[in-house]
Design a protein around this motif. Sequence first.
Motif, PDB file in Angstrom:
ATOM      1  N   TYR A 171     -15.694  -3.317  46.898  1.00 23.32           N
ATOM      2  CA  TYR A 171     -14.720  -3.887  45.961  1.00 23.32           C
ATOM      3  C   TYR A 171     -14.677  -3.099  44.655  1.00 23.32           C
ATOM      4  O   TYR A 171     -13.609  -2.854  44.100  1.00 23.32           O
ATOM      5  CB  TYR A 171     -15.053  -5.356  45.673  1.00 23.32           C
ATOM      6  CG  TYR A 171     -14.539  -6.316  46.724  1.00 23.32           C
ATOM      7  CD1 TYR A 171     -13.307  -6.938  46.573  1.00 23.32           C
ATOM      8  CD2 TYR A 171     -15.273  -6.592  47.871  1.00 23.32           C
ATOM      9  CE1 TYR A 171     -12.826  -7.826  47.530  1.00 23.32           C
ATOM     10  CE2 TYR A 171     -14.804  -7.468  48.834  1.00 23.32           C
ATOM     11  CZ  TYR A 171     -13.579  -8.079  48.670  1.00 23.32           C
ATOM     12  OH  TYR A 171     -13.102  -8.939  49.619  1.00 23.32           O
ATOM     13  N   VAL A 172     -15.850  -2.709  44.173  1.00 25.09           N
ATOM     14  CA  VAL A 172     -15.903  -1.957  42.917  1.00 25.09           C
ATOM     15  C   VAL A 172     -15.387  -0.533  43.123  1.00 25.09           C
ATOM     16  O   VAL A 172     -14.620  -0.006  42.310  1.00 25.09           O
ATOM     17  CB  VAL A 172     -17.334  -1.954  42.356  1.00 25.09           C
ATOM     18  CG1 VAL A 172     -17.427  -1.050  41.123  1.00 25.09           C
ATOM     19  CG2 VAL A 172     -17.761  -3.374  41.989  1.00 25.09           C
ATOM     20  N   SER A 182     -13.026   4.786  37.482  1.00 26.57           N
ATOM     21  CA  SER A 182     -11.818   4.794  36.677  1.00 26.57           C
ATOM     22  C   SER A 182     -11.864   3.711  35.607  1.00 26.57           C
ATOM     23  O   SER A 182     -11.490   3.934  34.440  1.00 26.57           O
ATOM     24  CB  SER A 182     -10.585   4.603  37.565  1.00 26.57           C
ATOM     25  OG  SER A 182      -9.403   4.584  36.788  1.00 26.57           O
ATOM     26  N   SER A 183     -12.345   2.530  35.982  1.00 26.87           N
ATOM     27  CA  SER A 183     -12.444   1.429  35.025  1.00 26.87           C
ATOM     28  C   SER A 183     -13.398   1.776  33.893  1.00 26.87           C
ATOM     29  O   SER A 183     -13.156   1.430  32.729  1.00 26.87           O
ATOM     30  CB  SER A 183     -12.918   0.154  35.725  1.00 26.87           C
ATOM     31  OG  SER A 183     -11.999  -0.262  36.701  1.00 26.87           O
ATOM     32  N   TYR A 184     -14.492   2.452  34.224  1.00 27.06           N
ATOM     33  CA  TYR A 184     -15.458   2.814  33.199  1.00 27.06           C
ATOM     34  C   TYR A 184     -14.842   3.764  32.170  1.00 27.06           C
ATOM     35  O   TYR A 184     -15.184   3.748  30.988  1.00 27.06           O
ATOM     36  CB  TYR A 184     -16.691   3.455  33.820  1.00 27.06           C
ATOM     37  CG  TYR A 184     -17.809   3.679  32.828  1.00 27.06           C
ATOM     38  CD1 TYR A 184     -18.532   2.599  32.326  1.00 27.06           C
ATOM     39  CD2 TYR A 184     -18.133   4.954  32.391  1.00 27.06           C
ATOM     40  CE1 TYR A 184     -19.554   2.789  31.408  1.00 27.06           C
ATOM     41  CE2 TYR A 184     -19.158   5.157  31.472  1.00 27.06           C
ATOM     42  CZ  TYR A 184     -19.859   4.074  30.987  1.00 27.06           C
ATOM     43  OH  TYR A 184     -20.861   4.258  30.071  1.00 27.06           O
ATOM     44  N   ARG A 185     -13.909   4.568  32.624  1.00 34.77           N
ATOM     45  CA  ARG A 185     -13.240   5.497  31.718  1.00 34.77           C
ATOM     46  C   ARG A 185     -12.221   4.793  30.830  1.00 34.77           C
ATOM     47  O   ARG A 185     -12.178   5.022  29.623  1.00 34.77           O
ATOM     48  CB  ARG A 185     -12.554   6.601  32.520  1.00 34.77           C
ATOM     49  CG  ARG A 185     -11.787   7.603  31.666  1.00 34.77           C
ATOM     50  CD  ARG A 185     -11.107   8.638  32.527  1.00 34.77           C
ATOM     51  NE  ARG A 185     -10.317   9.565  31.721  1.00 34.77           N
ATOM     52  CZ  ARG A 185      -9.526  10.497  32.231  1.00 34.77           C
ATOM     53  NH1 ARG A 185      -9.415  10.636  33.544  1.00 34.77           N
ATOM     54  NH2 ARG A 185      -8.838  11.296  31.426  1.00 34.77           N
ATOM     55  N   ASP A 237     -13.718  -4.337  38.536  1.00 39.75           N
ATOM     56  CA  ASP A 237     -14.104  -3.292  37.583  1.00 39.75           C
ATOM     57  C   ASP A 237     -15.613  -3.086  37.560  1.00 39.75           C
ATOM     58  O   ASP A 237     -16.090  -1.949  37.457  1.00 39.75           O
ATOM     59  CB  ASP A 237     -13.633  -3.660  36.170  1.00 39.75           C
ATOM     60  CG  ASP A 237     -12.120  -3.707  36.051  1.00 39.75           C
ATOM     61  OD1 ASP A 237     -11.456  -2.815  36.607  1.00 39.75           O
ATOM     62  OD2 ASP A 237     -11.608  -4.643  35.412  1.00 39.75           O
ATOM     63  N   ILE A 238     -16.345  -4.184  37.636  1.00 41.28           N
ATOM     64  CA  ILE A 238     -17.803  -4.132  37.573  1.00 41.28           C
ATOM     65  C   ILE A 238     -18.379  -5.057  38.636  1.00 41.28           C
ATOM     66  O   ILE A 238     -17.666  -5.887  39.209  1.00 41.28           O
ATOM     67  CB  ILE A 238     -18.341  -4.550  36.194  1.00 41.28           C
ATOM     68  CG1 ILE A 238     -17.874  -5.964  35.841  1.00 41.28           C
ATOM     69  CG2 ILE A 238     -17.912  -3.549  35.121  1.00 41.28           C
ATOM     70  CD1 ILE A 238     -18.441  -6.495  34.539  1.00 41.28           C
ATOM     71  N   GLY A 239     -19.673  -4.922  38.891  1.00 34.74           N
ATOM     72  CA  GLY A 239     -20.316  -5.793  39.864  1.00 34.74           C
ATOM     73  C   GLY A 239     -21.822  -5.731  39.730  1.00 34.74           C
ATOM     74  O   GLY A 239     -22.373  -4.838  39.076  1.00 34.74           O
ATOM     75  N   GLU A 269     -14.969   0.118  26.565  1.00 32.35           N
ATOM     76  CA  GLU A 269     -15.440  -0.794  25.530  1.00 32.35           C
ATOM     77  C   GLU A 269     -15.838  -2.136  26.116  1.00 32.35           C
ATOM     78  O   GLU A 269     -16.899  -2.684  25.783  1.00 32.35           O
ATOM     79  CB  GLU A 269     -14.350  -0.994  24.475  1.00 32.35           C
ATOM     80  CG  GLU A 269     -14.803  -1.860  23.297  1.00 32.35           C
ATOM     81  CD  GLU A 269     -13.738  -1.969  22.220  1.00 32.35           C
ATOM     82  OE1 GLU A 269     -13.928  -2.799  21.313  1.00 32.35           O
ATOM     83  OE2 GLU A 269     -12.732  -1.240  22.288  1.00 32.35           O
ATOM     84  N   GLU A 270     -14.989  -2.675  27.016  1.00 25.00           N
ATOM     85  CA  GLU A 270     -15.291  -3.967  27.621  1.00 25.00           C
ATOM     86  C   GLU A 270     -16.542  -3.905  28.489  1.00 25.00           C
ATOM     87  O   GLU A 270     -17.382  -4.810  28.481  1.00 25.00           O
ATOM     88  CB  GLU A 270     -14.109  -4.457  28.463  1.00 25.00           C
ATOM     89  CG  GLU A 270     -12.869  -4.791  27.659  1.00 25.00           C
ATOM     90  CD  GLU A 270     -11.926  -3.602  27.529  1.00 25.00           C
ATOM     91  OE1 GLU A 270     -12.411  -2.448  27.573  1.00 25.00           O
ATOM     92  OE2 GLU A 270     -10.716  -3.824  27.403  1.00 25.00           O
TER      93      GLU A 270
END
Length: 230
Positions: A10-11, A137-140, A17-19, A144-145
Amino acid sequence: MVKPSDVGVYVEKGSADIGVVGRDVLLEENPDIYELMDLGFGKCKFAIAGPVNFKENFDRPLVVATKYLNVSKRYFDSINRDVELIKLNGSIEIAPILGLSDVIMDIVETGTTLKENNLKVLKTIEDISARFIANKSSYRFKNEEIEKAIVHKDLIKRAVYSIEQYNERKKESICFSYTGSCSRAAEWGYLLEKDINWLNRYFIDVLGMKAITKSAWDNKTAERIYFFED
Protein backbone atom coordinates in the motif's frame (compact mmCIF):
# COMPACT_ATOMS: atom_id res chain seq x y z
CA MET A 1 -7.32 -2.17 8.27
CA VAL A 2 -4.99 -4.18 6.04
CA LYS A 3 -2.93 -7.28 6.69
CA PRO A 4 0.55 -6.55 8.03
CA SER A 5 2.10 -8.25 5.01
CA ASP A 6 0.27 -5.83 2.70
CA VAL A 7 1.30 -2.57 4.38
CA GLY A 8 4.46 -2.29 2.32
CA VAL A 9 2.49 -2.73 -0.90
CA TYR A 10 0.00 0.00 0.00
CA VAL A 11 2.80 2.41 0.86
CA GLU A 12 4.93 1.51 -2.17
CA LYS A 13 2.04 2.04 -4.59
CA GLY A 14 1.03 5.34 -2.98
CA SER A 15 -2.33 4.20 -1.58
CA ALA A 16 -0.88 5.20 1.79
CA ASP A 17 1.74 7.88 2.40
CA ILE A 18 3.16 6.28 5.53
CA GLY A 19 2.80 3.02 7.43
CA VAL A 20 4.00 0.92 10.33
CA VAL A 21 5.21 -2.54 9.43
CA GLY A 22 7.37 -5.29 10.88
CA ARG A 23 10.97 -5.53 9.75
CA ASP A 24 10.26 -9.16 8.84
CA VAL A 25 7.79 -8.04 6.16
CA LEU A 26 10.30 -5.59 4.72
CA LEU A 27 13.02 -8.22 4.54
CA GLU A 28 10.73 -10.76 2.90
CA GLU A 29 8.81 -8.53 0.47
CA ASN A 30 11.51 -5.87 -0.15
CA PRO A 31 9.07 -3.07 -1.08
CA ASP A 32 10.45 0.05 -2.77
CA ILE A 33 9.88 2.46 0.13
CA TYR A 34 11.83 4.56 2.61
CA GLU A 35 12.41 2.91 5.99
CA LEU A 36 12.57 5.97 8.21
CA MET A 37 12.63 4.78 11.77
CA ASP A 38 12.86 1.84 14.14
CA LEU A 39 9.87 2.30 16.44
CA GLY A 40 11.31 0.00 19.07
CA PHE A 41 8.22 -2.13 19.74
CA GLY A 42 7.00 -5.45 18.38
CA LYS A 43 10.43 -6.88 19.10
CA CYS A 44 11.22 -10.44 18.08
CA LYS A 45 13.87 -12.17 16.01
CA PHE A 46 14.36 -14.28 12.92
CA ALA A 47 15.66 -17.65 14.05
CA ILE A 48 16.32 -21.17 12.89
CA ALA A 49 14.77 -23.67 15.29
CA GLY A 50 14.74 -27.43 15.47
CA PRO A 51 14.23 -30.39 17.80
CA VAL A 52 16.09 -30.16 21.09
CA ASN A 53 18.20 -33.19 20.10
CA PHE A 54 18.80 -31.98 16.53
CA LYS A 55 22.06 -32.97 14.82
CA GLU A 56 22.64 -31.57 11.37
CA ASN A 57 23.61 -33.91 8.51
CA PHE A 58 25.91 -32.00 6.17
CA ASP A 59 25.93 -34.80 3.60
CA ARG A 60 22.51 -33.77 2.23
CA PRO A 61 20.47 -30.59 1.79
CA LEU A 62 18.90 -29.24 4.95
CA VAL A 63 15.09 -29.28 4.75
CA VAL A 64 13.66 -26.00 6.07
CA ALA A 65 9.99 -25.19 6.58
CA THR A 66 9.24 -21.48 6.59
CA LYS A 67 6.85 -18.70 5.77
CA TYR A 68 9.80 -16.53 4.73
CA LEU A 69 11.24 -18.05 1.57
CA ASN A 70 13.22 -14.99 0.47
CA VAL A 71 14.79 -14.38 3.86
CA SER A 72 15.66 -18.06 4.18
CA LYS A 73 17.17 -18.30 0.71
CA ARG A 74 19.35 -15.24 1.22
CA TYR A 75 20.62 -16.50 4.56
CA PHE A 76 21.48 -20.03 3.47
CA ASP A 77 23.05 -18.74 0.24
CA SER A 78 25.24 -16.47 2.37
CA ILE A 79 26.65 -19.48 4.26
CA ASN A 80 26.80 -21.72 1.16
CA ARG A 81 24.43 -24.29 2.63
CA ASP A 82 22.33 -26.43 0.30
CA VAL A 83 18.72 -26.40 1.43
CA GLU A 84 15.27 -27.52 0.39
CA LEU A 85 12.77 -24.84 1.32
CA ILE A 86 9.16 -25.76 2.06
CA LYS A 87 6.63 -22.93 2.07
CA LEU A 88 4.12 -23.01 4.95
CA ASN A 89 1.67 -20.31 5.99
CA GLY A 90 0.94 -21.37 9.55
CA SER A 91 1.72 -23.84 12.35
CA ILE A 92 5.36 -23.89 11.23
CA GLU A 93 6.41 -25.50 14.52
CA ILE A 94 4.80 -28.86 13.76
CA ALA A 95 6.81 -29.43 10.56
CA PRO A 96 9.82 -31.05 12.29
CA ILE A 97 7.50 -33.03 14.58
CA LEU A 98 5.72 -34.59 11.60
CA GLY A 99 8.96 -35.19 9.72
CA LEU A 100 8.14 -32.64 7.03
CA SER A 101 11.36 -30.70 7.66
CA ASP A 102 14.57 -30.86 9.63
CA VAL A 103 14.25 -27.34 11.00
CA ILE A 104 12.16 -24.21 10.64
CA MET A 105 12.97 -20.55 9.93
CA ASP A 106 10.49 -18.26 11.66
CA ILE A 107 10.11 -15.20 13.88
CA VAL A 108 10.46 -15.96 17.58
CA GLU A 109 9.31 -13.70 20.40
CA THR A 110 9.33 -15.49 23.76
CA GLY A 111 10.13 -19.01 22.60
CA THR A 112 7.15 -20.44 24.47
CA THR A 113 5.61 -22.04 21.37
CA LEU A 114 8.94 -23.65 20.52
CA LYS A 115 9.25 -25.15 23.99
CA GLU A 116 5.69 -26.44 23.83
CA ASN A 117 6.65 -28.33 20.68
CA ASN A 118 9.96 -29.60 22.06
CA LEU A 119 11.96 -27.26 19.82
CA LYS A 120 14.79 -24.83 20.54
CA VAL A 121 16.48 -21.92 18.80
CA LEU A 122 19.52 -23.17 16.92
CA LYS A 123 20.61 -19.90 15.36
CA THR A 124 19.43 -16.28 15.70
CA ILE A 125 19.53 -14.56 12.30
CA GLU A 126 18.35 -11.00 12.85
CA ASP A 127 16.47 -8.82 15.33
CA ILE A 128 13.02 -7.65 14.23
CA SER A 129 10.86 -4.71 15.32
CA ALA A 130 8.21 -2.37 13.94
CA ARG A 131 9.39 0.20 11.39
CA PHE A 132 7.97 3.51 10.26
CA ILE A 133 7.96 3.64 6.45
CA ALA A 134 7.01 6.17 3.79
CA ASN A 135 6.18 6.25 0.11
CA LYS A 136 9.16 7.74 -1.75
CA SER A 137 7.12 10.29 -3.66
CA SER A 138 5.09 11.26 -0.60
CA TYR A 139 8.26 11.75 1.42
CA ARG A 140 9.45 14.23 -1.18
CA PHE A 141 6.23 16.22 -1.60
CA LYS A 142 4.75 15.81 1.90
CA ASN A 143 7.99 15.96 3.81
CA GLU A 144 6.83 18.42 6.45
CA GLU A 145 3.79 16.34 7.43
CA ILE A 146 5.78 13.11 7.51
CA GLU A 147 8.56 14.67 9.57
CA LYS A 148 5.95 15.81 12.10
CA ALA A 149 4.85 12.20 12.45
CA ILE A 150 8.46 11.16 13.03
CA VAL A 151 8.79 13.76 15.79
CA HIS A 152 6.01 11.90 17.59
CA LYS A 153 7.88 8.59 17.58
CA ASP A 154 8.11 8.53 21.38
CA LEU A 155 4.36 9.07 21.57
CA ILE A 156 3.84 6.23 19.14
CA LYS A 157 5.96 3.94 21.31
CA ARG A 158 4.19 5.04 24.47
CA ALA A 159 0.75 4.69 22.93
CA VAL A 160 1.42 1.17 21.67
CA TYR A 161 3.00 0.16 24.98
CA SER A 162 -0.06 1.50 26.78
CA ILE A 163 -2.37 -0.54 24.56
CA GLU A 164 -0.29 -3.66 25.29
CA GLN A 165 -0.52 -2.98 29.01
CA TYR A 166 -4.24 -2.27 28.70
CA ASN A 167 -4.81 -5.59 26.97
CA GLU A 168 -2.84 -7.42 29.65
CA ARG A 169 -4.82 -5.87 32.48
CA LYS A 170 -8.12 -5.90 30.59
CA LYS A 171 -9.99 -3.45 32.79
CA GLU A 172 -7.33 -0.80 33.32
CA SER A 173 -7.69 2.60 31.67
CA ILE A 174 -4.83 4.39 29.90
CA CYS A 175 -3.72 7.63 31.53
CA PHE A 176 -1.40 10.39 30.31
CA SER A 177 -0.39 13.40 32.41
CA TYR A 178 0.16 16.62 30.51
CA THR A 179 0.74 20.32 30.91
CA GLY A 180 0.59 23.44 28.77
CA SER A 181 4.03 24.53 29.99
CA CYS A 182 7.17 23.50 28.12
CA SER A 183 9.28 23.99 31.26
CA ARG A 184 7.01 21.79 33.35
CA ALA A 185 6.91 19.15 30.65
CA ALA A 186 10.69 19.07 30.43
CA GLU A 187 11.18 19.09 34.20
CA TRP A 188 8.58 16.49 35.10
CA GLY A 189 8.52 14.37 31.97
CA TYR A 190 4.91 15.36 31.20
CA LEU A 191 3.45 15.56 27.73
CA LEU A 192 2.45 18.88 26.20
CA GLU A 193 -1.15 19.69 25.37
CA LYS A 194 -0.37 19.47 21.64
CA ASP A 195 0.87 15.92 22.23
CA ILE A 196 -2.42 15.01 23.87
CA ASN A 197 -4.22 16.35 20.80
CA TRP A 198 -2.14 13.99 18.70
CA LEU A 199 -2.91 11.07 21.01
CA ASN A 200 -6.61 11.93 20.78
CA ARG A 201 -6.47 11.21 17.09
CA TYR A 202 -4.84 7.85 17.78
CA PHE A 203 -6.92 6.61 20.71
CA ILE A 204 -10.27 8.16 19.78
CA ASP A 205 -10.31 8.40 15.98
CA VAL A 206 -8.34 5.23 15.21
CA LEU A 207 -9.08 2.93 18.15
CA GLY A 208 -12.55 4.20 19.00
CA MET A 209 -11.85 4.79 22.68
CA LYS A 210 -13.56 7.36 24.90
CA ALA A 211 -11.75 9.95 26.99
CA ILE A 212 -12.19 12.15 30.04
CA THR A 213 -9.93 14.85 31.49
CA LYS A 214 -9.19 15.32 35.18
CA SER A 215 -7.47 18.43 36.46
CA ALA A 216 -4.65 18.08 38.94
CA TRP A 217 -4.51 19.83 42.32
CA ASP A 218 -2.50 22.78 40.98
CA ASN A 219 -4.87 23.43 38.06
CA LYS A 220 -1.82 23.67 35.81
CA THR A 221 -1.48 20.04 34.91
CA ALA A 222 -4.08 17.45 33.98
CA GLU A 223 -4.65 13.78 33.26
CA ARG A 224 -6.21 12.53 30.06
CA ILE A 225 -7.79 9.11 30.60
CA TYR A 226 -8.70 6.86 27.68
CA PHE A 227 -10.96 3.83 27.99
CA PHE A 228 -13.24 1.53 26.02
CA GLU A 229 -16.92 1.74 26.91
CA ASP A 230 -18.44 -1.50 28.12
